[in-house]
Each structure stands twice: as C-alpha cells, then as structure tokens.
Design an enzyme around this catalytic site. Structure first.
Site, short mmCIF file in Angstrom:
data_model
loop_
_atom_site.label_atom_id
_atom_site.label_comp_id
_atom_site.label_asym_id
_atom_site.label_seq_id
_atom_site.Cartn_x
_atom_site.Cartn_y
_atom_site.Cartn_z
N TYR A 67 -4.53 -8.78 4.16
CA TYR A 67 -3.38 -7.88 4.84
C TYR A 67 -2.62 -8.71 5.93
O TYR A 67 -1.49 -8.51 6.03
CB TYR A 67 -3.92 -6.60 5.23
CG TYR A 67 -3.98 -5.52 4.31
CD1 TYR A 67 -2.97 -4.77 4.11
CD2 TYR A 67 -5.22 -5.35 3.46
CE1 TYR A 67 -2.91 -3.85 2.97
CE2 TYR A 67 -5.04 -4.26 2.70
CZ TYR A 67 -4.13 -3.70 2.34
OH TYR A 67 -4.04 -2.57 1.11
N ARG A 70 -0.20 -10.73 4.43
CA ARG A 70 1.04 -10.06 3.95
C ARG A 70 2.04 -9.78 5.47
O ARG A 70 3.39 -9.74 5.11
CB ARG A 70 0.76 -8.72 3.34
CG ARG A 70 0.04 -8.52 2.01
CD ARG A 70 -0.52 -7.44 1.44
NE ARG A 70 0.87 -6.52 1.21
CZ ARG A 70 0.57 -5.02 0.90
NH1 ARG A 70 -0.46 -4.89 0.81
NH2 ARG A 70 1.96 -4.64 0.62
N GLN A 100 8.32 4.40 1.67
CA GLN A 100 7.03 4.09 1.07
C GLN A 100 6.73 2.57 1.28
O GLN A 100 5.55 2.40 0.89
CB GLN A 100 7.25 4.21 -0.54
CG GLN A 100 7.50 5.75 -1.03
CD GLN A 100 7.77 5.64 -2.42
OE1 GLN A 100 9.09 5.69 -2.87
NE2 GLN A 100 6.91 5.62 -3.40
N ASN A 101 7.67 2.08 1.91
CA ASN A 101 7.36 0.73 2.36
C ASN A 101 6.50 0.74 3.44
O ASN A 101 6.58 1.39 4.65
CB ASN A 101 8.51 -0.16 2.47
CG ASN A 101 9.52 0.01 1.44
OD1 ASN A 101 9.11 -0.04 0.24
ND2 ASN A 101 10.70 -0.08 1.53
N HIS A 118 3.31 5.50 3.25
CA HIS A 118 2.24 4.72 2.95
C HIS A 118 1.41 3.94 4.03
O HIS A 118 0.70 3.05 3.74
CB HIS A 118 2.42 4.11 1.83
CG HIS A 118 2.73 4.66 0.48
ND1 HIS A 118 3.55 4.38 -0.36
CD2 HIS A 118 2.62 5.89 0.00
CE1 HIS A 118 3.73 5.22 -1.26
NE2 HIS A 118 3.10 6.31 -1.00
N CYS A 126 -8.45 1.82 14.39
CA CYS A 126 -10.13 1.56 14.20
C CYS A 126 -10.35 2.31 13.20
O CYS A 126 -9.97 3.33 12.81
CB CYS A 126 -10.55 2.17 15.48
SG CYS A 126 -12.41 1.99 15.53
N CYS A 154 -14.43 2.29 20.96
CA CYS A 154 -15.91 2.52 20.22
C CYS A 154 -16.65 1.11 19.51
O CYS A 154 -17.87 1.32 19.20
CB CYS A 154 -15.71 3.52 19.27
SG CYS A 154 -15.03 2.63 17.82
N THR A 192 13.54 3.27 -5.44
CA THR A 192 12.23 3.47 -5.79
C THR A 192 12.13 4.30 -7.21
O THR A 192 13.17 4.55 -7.65
CB THR A 192 11.73 4.67 -4.71
OG1 THR A 192 10.30 5.14 -5.18
CG2 THR A 192 12.67 5.90 -4.85
#
Length: 250
Positions: A67, A70, A100-101, A118, A126, A154, A192
């Site tokens: 990620y 990305r 949605q991106n 999304h 977290c 935490c 889309t």
C-alpha cells in the site's frame, strides 16, 4: 466541445449536483488500476489476496509495503482536467462528490469530497483502536516488507485506510452519499463500470428518488441502459466541456 442535448438538458440549472466517480476518472491521470499496480516487485502477487484482512493478519509488513508503494504511485501523478472541472463547478453549484477511488486527486484539484466509499490511501488508522494516524513518507523504491507505524494511543499497528475485500463499507460515507442523492437535481456517474456493489446501488437509489442519472464513460457499462442520458466520452474531455457549457447558460 459539443455536449449532447440530453446531457445538457439534465444538468442545465442544476444547483445540487451529485457525482459518483470511479477508476476511469483517475486512470486519465495515470493512476494504475488496482491490478495494474502489480508490476515489478509485486507482479507475482495476487492483488485480491493482498487486499484482505486475512493477508493483513498473516503478514502486515508485506501488506503495508504494497500500500505504501501505491501511495508513491499516486503521488507521482496530478489531477486531470476532469478533476479540475468539478472543482470549478463548485463555484456555481453545490457539488457532492462520492468516489470509489482511494486516491486524493479530487482533493488536490480543489474539490471537497463528500465520501470516499472505499476509503483512502492517505488516511491510515490504527488497526486496534481505529484512531486516525499520520501517513509516513513512502519509500522511493518498492520494498517487500515495511513495518507499519505504531499508534501513539494504544500501541496498535497502523493499517491502510481502505476497505478490504470481505469488509463492510463504513457507515458514515455511505449514509452521506445516500443523503446527497435524495436532494440532488442530477447524478453524474463518471468512469465507473457499475458492477462493484454496494456503490453500484447509488444510481438505482437516485432513480427511485426521481433524480435523473447521466453516465459519462467512453464504454458501455452495466448502467448504460438504465440511465436518462449517456455521453460516450472520458472525464478529462467531457467534464470540462460540460462545465463550460453549463456556465454559458447561466
């Protein structure tokens, strides 16, 4: 730029414009699609397998590294003319963008995004207490493994702020999108495919509330036969032309 009469008729005078944007909107900026991002180091991986809670639980360092790569890819590109056109439209109408991106191109063009259905690559949280976390700088080159950041509250591991396969959409963005549709004068569905649910339900909800739906897409989609008007063009070409045409009619 010739805007189809049916499209112009439905958008002329609209004061509340809802927009549902998908991957086609960002693709014109050069953002790789979900699976296109699996190149080089990642070409032997399965994108769908990486984007799951199971993958995260099994190897969070690998998932975080993917990620972050990305994130690096998105930061190398810029908003296109379609993004900028929607931002300009906000000067004369209330534009509610639901996307949605998971990139930030709408925001970088100057728009206020009502809902990232999304999630977003740029809003990690977290994995334990759900608190928002700062996004570290991504690596210059792809790495197979990067330890996620640690939550200051935490001590849990930070996770990408996206919706993985098998996860429910967050309630707040969905409710905001539905509320915007109920008061919209028109819904534009841009770039889309109309096959990813529950986002694909939004045009149906608009129709049930009497809101006309306009599709802007260079290709036929699952939605094409169920909307009031279709314009076979891309976001970067069509949206600037539409905003300019609407502006001259005011």
């Amino acid at each position: 730029m010739h805007v189809p009469a049916a499209v112009l008729d439905l958008t002329r005078g609209a004061r509340r414009v809802a927009v549902l944007s998908g991957a086609g909107m960002s693709a014109e900026s050069g953002v790789p699609t979900f699976r296109d991002a699996l190149t080089g180091l990642w070409e032997n991986f399965d994108a769908a397998a990486l984007a799951t809670p199971e993958a995260w639980n099994a190897d969070p360092d690998a998932v975080w590294a993917w990620y972050q790569w990305r994130v690096a890819l998105v930061r190398k590109v810029a908003p296109n003319a379609g993004h900028h056109a929607l931002a300009e439209w906000e000067r004369t109408a209330k534009v509610a963008i639901v996307t949605q991106n998971v990139d930030d191109l709408h925001e970088r063009a100057g728009s206020t995004v009502l809902a990232h259905l999304h999630g977003s690559l740029f809003e990690p949280r977290c994995s334990e207490c759900e608190r928002p976390m700062d996004l570290p700088a991504p690596p210059r080159e792809p790495l197979e493994r990067i330890a996620p950041p640690t939550c200051d509250t935490c001590g849990g591991a930070g996770r990408p702020g996206v919706v993985w396969f098998g996860e429910m959409l967050p309630r707040q963005p969905w409710d905001a999108a539905v509320a915007a549709l109920r008061v919209a004068d028109v819904l534009l569905v841009v770039g889309t495919s109309g096959i990813v649910y529950p986002a694909a339900e939004l045009p149906e909800l608009a129709d049930r509330h009497g809101v006309p739906v306009v599709e802007i897409n260079p290709q036929d989609t699952e939605l094409s036969s169920r909307v009031e008007a279709v314009w076979r063009t891309t976001a970067a070409v069509g949206l600037p032309g539409l905003v300019a045409a609407v502006g001259t009619l005011e």
